[in-house]
Design a protein around this motif. Structure first.
Motif, PDB file in Angstrom:
ATOM      1  N   ILE A  39     112.532  30.617  31.993  1.00  0.00           N
ATOM      2  CA  ILE A  39     112.349  30.356  30.559  1.00  0.00           C
ATOM      3  C   ILE A  39     112.438  31.647  29.769  1.00  0.00           C
ATOM      4  O   ILE A  39     113.065  31.704  28.697  1.00  0.00           O
ATOM      5  CB  ILE A  39     110.993  29.658  30.314  1.00  0.00           C
ATOM      6  N   MET A  40     111.832  32.717  30.295  1.00  0.00           N
ATOM      7  CA  MET A  40     111.881  33.995  29.596  1.00  0.00           C
ATOM      8  C   MET A  40     113.305  34.529  29.541  1.00  0.00           C
ATOM      9  O   MET A  40     113.718  35.112  28.529  1.00  0.00           O
ATOM     10  CB  MET A  40     110.967  35.009  30.291  1.00  0.00           C
ATOM     11  N   SER A  41     114.083  34.325  30.598  1.00  0.00           N
ATOM     12  CA  SER A  41     115.476  34.795  30.596  1.00  0.00           C
ATOM     13  C   SER A  41     116.296  34.040  29.557  1.00  0.00           C
ATOM     14  O   SER A  41     117.194  34.608  28.932  1.00  0.00           O
ATOM     15  CB  SER A  41     116.103  34.637  31.982  1.00  0.00           C
ATOM     16  N   ASP A 184     106.842  46.557  26.564  1.00  0.00           N
ATOM     17  CA  ASP A 184     108.075  45.769  26.494  1.00  0.00           C
ATOM     18  C   ASP A 184     108.528  45.332  27.882  1.00  0.00           C
ATOM     19  O   ASP A 184     109.024  44.211  28.059  1.00  0.00           O
ATOM     20  CB  ASP A 184     109.187  46.583  25.828  1.00  0.00           C
ATOM     21  N   LEU A 185     108.366  46.211  28.866  1.00  0.00           N
ATOM     22  CA  LEU A 185     108.729  45.852  30.232  1.00  0.00           C
ATOM     23  C   LEU A 185     107.846  44.724  30.756  1.00  0.00           C
ATOM     24  O   LEU A 185     108.313  43.808  31.430  1.00  0.00           O
ATOM     25  CB  LEU A 185     108.605  47.068  31.153  1.00  0.00           C
ATOM     26  N   VAL A 197     113.370  40.616  33.529  1.00  0.00           N
ATOM     27  CA  VAL A 197     113.118  40.927  32.122  1.00  0.00           C
ATOM     28  C   VAL A 197     111.640  40.903  31.778  1.00  0.00           C
ATOM     29  O   VAL A 197     111.197  41.615  30.875  1.00  0.00           O
ATOM     30  CB  VAL A 197     113.878  39.955  31.192  1.00  0.00           C
ATOM     31  N   SER A 198     110.838  40.078  32.465  1.00  0.00           N
ATOM     32  CA  SER A 198     109.434  39.948  32.104  1.00  0.00           C
ATOM     33  C   SER A 198     108.546  40.007  33.338  1.00  0.00           C
ATOM     34  O   SER A 198     108.497  39.067  34.136  1.00  0.00           O
ATOM     35  CB  SER A 198     109.193  38.631  31.359  1.00  0.00           C
ATOM     36  N   ALA A 199     107.812  41.093  33.481  1.00  0.00           N
ATOM     37  CA  ALA A 199     106.873  41.221  34.591  1.00  0.00           C
ATOM     38  C   ALA A 199     105.761  40.180  34.473  1.00  0.00           C
ATOM     39  O   ALA A 199     105.266  39.663  35.475  1.00  0.00           O
ATOM     40  CB  ALA A 199     106.292  42.631  34.621  1.00  0.00           C
ATOM     41  N   VAL A 252     106.609  49.940  38.436  1.00  0.00           N
ATOM     42  CA  VAL A 252     106.175  48.610  38.873  1.00  0.00           C
ATOM     43  C   VAL A 252     106.794  47.519  38.005  1.00  0.00           C
ATOM     44  O   VAL A 252     107.257  46.493  38.498  1.00  0.00           O
ATOM     45  CB  VAL A 252     104.637  48.507  38.851  1.00  0.00           C
ATOM     46  N   CYS A 253     106.820  47.750  36.691  1.00  0.00           N
ATOM     47  CA  CYS A 253     107.297  46.732  35.750  1.00  0.00           C
ATOM     48  C   CYS A 253     108.814  46.733  35.590  1.00  0.00           C
ATOM     49  O   CYS A 253     109.402  45.706  35.234  1.00  0.00           O
ATOM     50  CB  CYS A 253     106.646  46.930  34.379  1.00  0.00           C
TER      51      CYS A 253
END
Length: 333
Positions: A39-41, A184-185, A197-199, A252-253
């Motif tokens: 969903i985030m992508s 942002d990461l 894109v979203s950790a 990490v992120c």
């Protein structure tokens, strides 16, 4: 004894499970866990992310069905493992990646890595990881051309990932201030492959898998911890404009650490079965990732680290089992 007793016995290969959780239900749980990252992508990259994921899922399912049909084997598409491979492979690609190239990666993952080795449970490496590496080596330009997030206010259509910017900083071609913020990461407003894109989204999915006891926390925790500690020590010794803690969180992120730790390194078939060997496996995945990131010419090392450790999985389990339970000693003459 009554022959009916023997007729009710079914002889099959291990594992022998007495539980309501079968392969298809397990894979369904994995697909649900992948939903937040997917969903985030879509939010970040738009409808192209949906189409690319659909192409990979359909291609993987088709190749598995076609192989089984050709080899006159039972149809195994219903266990959803091919669908999971398709989603994971799509998440490891840029959203602007050509569809026909993605289909080649699906063929490698399903036919060459999975089916030719005997199907689910017999592959020697994670199919999606091998598919990604083959695509990276075969179509390097397309695999390293990253679309700019829709939220970014820029006229450009492609840009560098966070690790790509870091590589430019190391070369002196960019400043530390050019790096995306850790916030942002973590939240997911940066360029990169669809699954990195979203950790936060990946962490939600990973925690869901742990909560449902689909995966053990040993591998992802040790993997992420190794990346964090290695970065903390490296940048603490090296120094620089950014603090060691900031750069440890960054590593990490950024890139595929979170996604690889929860969704790729934890593959049932290619990861260790013993808790101690899982911890060693995760730590070495993190260490190899950081060695590639910091000392090799390629800015990302997650896929290569996982593939290498997949090869070492039998050795790790054998070592830990013998250390824990002992082993047969040779007869002395």
């Amino acid at each position: 004894m009554d022959n009916k007793f023997y007729n009710n016995l079914t002889v099959s290969s291990s594992p022998h499970l007495v539980t309501s959780l079968d392969t298809s239900k397990t894979m369904l749980m994995v697909l649900i866990a992948l939903a937040p990252a997917f969903i985030m992508s879509v939010v970040v990259f738009g409808i192209r992310a949906i189409i690319l994921t659909a192409v990979c899922v359909v291609a993987c399912a088709f190749f598995e069905w076609a192989y089984n049909k050709l080899m006159k084997k039972p149809n195994t598409v219903g266990d959803l493992s091919a669908c999971v491979t398709g989603v994971i492979l799509a998440m490891n690609l840029p959203s602007n990646f050509p569809y026909w190239m993605a289909i080649i990666g699906c063929f490698v993952a399903i036919v060459i890595v999975k089916c030719l080795f005997g199907g689910l449970g017999r592959n020697i490496a994670n199919p999606a990881i091998v598919g990604r590496i083959v695509l990276l080596l075969s179509f390097t330009t397309q695999m390293t051309t990253w679309p700019v997030p829709r939220q970014a206010q820029t006229d450009a259509t492609t840009g560098a990932t966070a690790l790509g910017v870091l590589a430019e900083v190391v070369k002196g071609k960019a400043n530390v201030s050019d790096l995306p913020s850790n916030a942002d990461l973590f939240l997911g407003f940066v360029g990169g492959s669809m699954g990195e894109v979203s950790a936060l989204a990946i962490l939600i999915g990973g925690c869901f898998l742990i909560w449902k006891k689909i995966i053990s926390p040993a591998i992802p925790v040790s993997f992420i911890a190794a990346v964090f500690v290695f970065s903390l020590i490296y940048y603490g010794v090296k120094g620089g404009d950014a603090s060691a803690l900031h750069m440890a969180i960054f590593h990490v992120c950024a890139g595929g650490v979170m996604f690889g730790a929860f969704f790729c390194a934890t593959d049932y078939v290619t990861s260790p079965i013993m808790t101690k060997s899982r911890i060693i496996y995760g730590i070495l995945c993190g260490v190899i990732t950081m060695i590639i990131r910091l000392f090799a010419s390629y800015p990302e090392g997650v896929s290569f680290a996982i593939l290498f450790m997949n090869m070492c999985t039998p050795l790790l389990d054998d070592f830990v089992i013998k250390r824990t339970y002992g082993g047969a000693k040779k007869n002395e003459k």
